[in-house]
Design a protein around this motif. Sequence first.
Motif: not given
Lengths: 112, 108
Positions: A57-58, A60, A62-64, A66
């Motif tokens: 998942d590199s 992705m 940012e944390d927003r 999923s």
Amino acid sequence: DAGVIQSPRHEVTEMGQEVTLRCKPISGHNSLFWYRQTMMRGLELLIYFNNNVPIDDSGMPEDRFSAKMPNASFSTLKIQPSEPRDSAVYFCASSLWNTEAFFGQGTRLTVV
Amino acid sequence: GQQVMQIPQYQHVQEGEDFTTYCNSSTTLSNIQWYKQRPGGHPVFLIQLVKSGEVKKQKRLTFQFGEAKKNSSLHITATQTTDVGTYFCAGAWGKFYFGSGTKLNVKP
């Protein structure tokens, strides 16, 4: 087989809202990919599942962001909270053992 | 990390002219794939090359894989307006990393 099915085809949402994109891969395929396409950045690999397990998942942003794959026939990509810079076409693709990738029609996301 | 570079970014040709796009990887590839995306559409698989030095043809399209398995090319002979679209190469390292694509425009 109907191919890779994505929904919705188009999504317009306001900044700050949660967005969920859905994907049904081709039956029997063991790999699933989520890509984002923009004019500036081209086709970016966000996350890759193999046998329903997230392998990488590199990509992705940012944390927003999923993604989940609860079973072999369904995956979701969620953005919470959404921002205007998330506007793009999001593609889901599936493949069998690193052979050709079959893409869905894509979801065109516009965040205003 | 793995990177796949593709040139040129854009190509405008007159119908009947030839077209070539090139793909280069920073590392050795297990295989390389080529896709075509029509305007407003999604990428569609064209071909996969696996062997060093491999050459494959599909009608007017010729695909090559370099001897070192780090580069590839797609050549279209006598382009037609139906060839319009963006051509992507994708390097495979368990997952597919797409090049930036070459957007082909064919003037009738």
